[in-house]
Motif scaffolding. Structure first.
Motif, mmCIF file in Angstrom:
data_model
loop_
_atom_site.group_PDB
_atom_site.id
_atom_site.type_symbol
_atom_site.label_atom_id
_atom_site.label_comp_id
_atom_site.label_asym_id
_atom_site.label_seq_id
_atom_site.Cartn_x
_atom_site.Cartn_y
_atom_site.Cartn_z
ATOM 1 N N VAL A 52 0.902 -1.245 0.252
ATOM 2 C CA VAL A 52 0.022 0.089 -0.055
ATOM 3 C C VAL A 52 1.039 1.253 0.008
ATOM 4 C CG1 VAL A 52 -1.810 1.362 1.401
ATOM 5 C CG2 VAL A 52 -1.819 -1.154 1.277
ATOM 6 N N LYS A 53 0.527 2.191 -0.934
ATOM 7 C CA LYS A 53 1.133 3.433 -0.724
ATOM 8 C C LYS A 53 0.370 4.511 -1.236
ATOM 9 C CE LYS A 53 4.347 6.399 -0.503
ATOM 10 N NZ LYS A 53 4.974 6.779 0.542
ATOM 11 N N HIS A 54 0.176 5.470 -0.265
ATOM 12 C CA HIS A 54 -0.833 6.468 -0.195
ATOM 13 C C HIS A 54 -0.124 7.857 -0.115
ATOM 14 C CE1 HIS A 54 -4.372 3.875 1.225
ATOM 15 N NE2 HIS A 54 -3.921 3.772 0.009
ATOM 16 N N PHE A 55 -0.597 8.946 -0.565
ATOM 17 C CA PHE A 55 0.336 10.243 -0.679
ATOM 18 C C PHE A 55 -0.529 11.225 0.181
ATOM 19 C CE2 PHE A 55 2.255 8.112 -4.233
ATOM 20 C CZ PHE A 55 3.534 8.383 -3.847
ATOM 21 N N ASP A 56 -0.225 11.896 1.174
ATOM 22 C CA ASP A 56 -1.125 12.945 1.600
ATOM 23 C C ASP A 56 -0.651 14.342 0.972
ATOM 24 O OD1 ASP A 56 -2.441 14.855 3.324
ATOM 25 O OD2 ASP A 56 -1.783 13.770 5.252
ATOM 26 N N ILE A 57 -1.917 14.729 0.312
ATOM 27 C CA ILE A 57 -1.393 16.111 -0.231
ATOM 28 C C ILE A 57 -2.487 17.179 0.274
ATOM 29 C CG2 ILE A 57 -0.858 14.926 -2.432
ATOM 30 C CD1 ILE A 57 -3.859 15.720 -3.411
ATOM 31 N N SER A 58 -2.470 17.033 1.525
ATOM 32 C CA SER A 58 -3.322 17.899 2.247
ATOM 33 C C SER A 58 -2.872 19.486 2.369
ATOM 34 C CB SER A 58 -3.822 17.650 3.717
ATOM 35 O OG SER A 58 -4.271 16.412 3.658
ATOM 36 N N GLY A 59 -1.414 19.791 2.297
ATOM 37 C CA GLY A 59 -0.995 20.800 2.270
ATOM 38 C C GLY A 59 -0.635 21.374 3.781
ATOM 39 N N GLY A 60 -0.482 22.376 3.977
ATOM 40 C CA GLY A 60 -0.402 23.125 5.300
ATOM 41 C C GLY A 60 -1.591 23.209 5.951
ATOM 42 N N LEU A 61 -1.554 23.647 7.261
ATOM 43 C CA LEU A 61 -2.792 23.746 8.184
ATOM 44 C C LEU A 61 -3.794 24.347 7.704
ATOM 45 C CD1 LEU A 61 -4.308 23.009 10.903
ATOM 46 C CD2 LEU A 61 -3.108 24.990 11.777
ATOM 47 N N LEU A 62 -3.535 25.638 6.922
ATOM 48 C CA LEU A 62 -4.687 26.471 6.357
ATOM 49 C C LEU A 62 -5.405 26.114 5.107
ATOM 50 C CD1 LEU A 62 -2.750 30.117 6.733
ATOM 51 C CD2 LEU A 62 -4.722 29.122 8.160
ATOM 52 N N ASP A 63 -4.603 25.086 4.390
ATOM 53 C CA ASP A 63 -5.121 24.178 3.263
ATOM 54 C C ASP A 63 -6.181 23.263 3.717
ATOM 55 O OD1 ASP A 63 -3.599 25.843 1.384
ATOM 56 O OD2 ASP A 63 -1.890 24.685 1.996
#
Length: 337
Positions: free
Chosen positions: A13-24
């Motif tokens: 399993v390979k997932h990428f967290d692209i949430s960005g910074g806290l404000l994003d």
């Protein structure tokens, strides 16, 4: 793990967290501020083995997770979960120092020959760098001799070793990349779409080079491609991926002659054919779901004409459907195809 297996991956399993910074990550929902993570699910619970001396090709549409799978196998990306074994030893948990012996045995040829070579280094420096790194104490004369030998083996004149990458064509650059990989005498090579960025006239030369090197050196390949005609020509076995999931895996001849999974059937129907009986092209309905929000059940259920309630609710398990075939499809399991 079978005795003839060189590499095996289990439930990778390979997932990428692209949430960005806290404000994003902050969003307004029902009048309240919530924090939301956005995750790209690139590879989802994939398992297979690669046997010594074979070419296992991985195919699928762009964005299905082929390159991510390859880079995770090579340790360029750490997996979120799952296991990777090389020659019977688990390597995904090794430290950088303990991984060094395997770095020599496992090499990679990247897709873009214009981006994978350092423009500030000459061909000699590019090829000799891994030779020096993996052969501590080697003399300059021996390193130079080895560099010249590997250049000749890929069809490059050793007198060009003082030139820089920008002085070569795309096909020549890819030969340099292959020479760099072969310089440390590996057993296993990941070729991530090695001909996709090249002119059609050059593609056959690079393919023949890879196949000749495999025969002469006993190499094992994980070959990533979206060109099904090339895959049929070069492969021992073929794995088909859709949206990060393994749909089907079978010997190349059997897969192209008799695909089982509905997605594989649709994929192979798109291969152009000259002369003979024309194949009926299967047009899939609907859009490809996003890997950020995968559908429930089978990831292909929204585009599959054979999908039922079970397909929409339950994730299919990759099961053996023959001596050397694997298919993850409820319709195949139930005999509805």
């Amino acid at each position: 793990m079978q005795t003839d297996s060189l590499l095996e991956i289990k439930n990778l399993v390979k997932h990428f967290d692209i949430s960005g910074g806290l404000l994003d990550q902050l969003q307004m929902e029902n009048g309240r501020i919530t924090r939301k993570h956005t995750v790209v699910k690139a590879v989802n619970n994939v398992s297979f083995e690669i046997r010594k001396g074979e070419t296992l090709s991985v195919v699928g549409e762009s964005g299905c997770g082929k390159s991510t799978l390859a880079r995770t196998v090579m340790g360029l990306y750490p997996p979120n979960s799952g296991e990777i074994y090389y020659a019977g030893q688990r390597i995904d948990t090794l430290s950088a120092t303990k991984m060094l012996p395997f770095r020599r045995r496992m090499q990679m040829v990247f897709q873009d020959p214009y981006a994978s070579l350092n423009p500030r280094m000459t061909v000699r420096q590019i090829i000799e760098e891994p030779i020096y790194f993996h052969n501590r104490g080697i003399s300059r004369g021996d390193a130079k001799e080895k560099m010249h030998a590997v250049m000749r083996s890929v069809g490059l004149d050793p007198e060009w070793s003082g030139n820089y990458p920008h002085e070569f064509s795309g096909g020549q650059r890819q030969r340099i990349s292959i020479a760099r990989a072969l310089a440390v005498e590996p057993e296993f090579i990941v070729a991530d779409e090695p001909i996709a960025a090249l002119d059609v006239s050059i593609q056959a030369q690079i393919l023949n080079l890879l196949m000749d090197a495999q025969e002469e050196l006993g190499l094992t390949y994980l070959f990533i491609s979206h060109d099904l005609s090339v895959v049929e020509h070069i492969s021992t076995r073929v794995a088909v991926m859709y949206l990060g999931c393994l749909c089907e895996l079978a010997p190349a001849k059997e897969l192209f002659a008799n695909p089982m999974h509905p997605y594989t059937t649709a994929l192979l129907s798109a291969i152009p054919a000259l002369g003979g009986e024309k194949k009926k092209h299967i047009h899939l309905s609907g859009d490809v779901p996003t890997p950020i929000n995968l559908p429930s059940g089978c990831v292909f259920n929204g585009r599959c004409t054979f999908a039922n309630d079970r397909c929409r609710e339950e994730i299919p398990i990759a099961r053996h459907t023959g001596t050397d075939r694997i298919c993850a499809c409820h319709a195949v399991e139930e005999g509805r195809l």
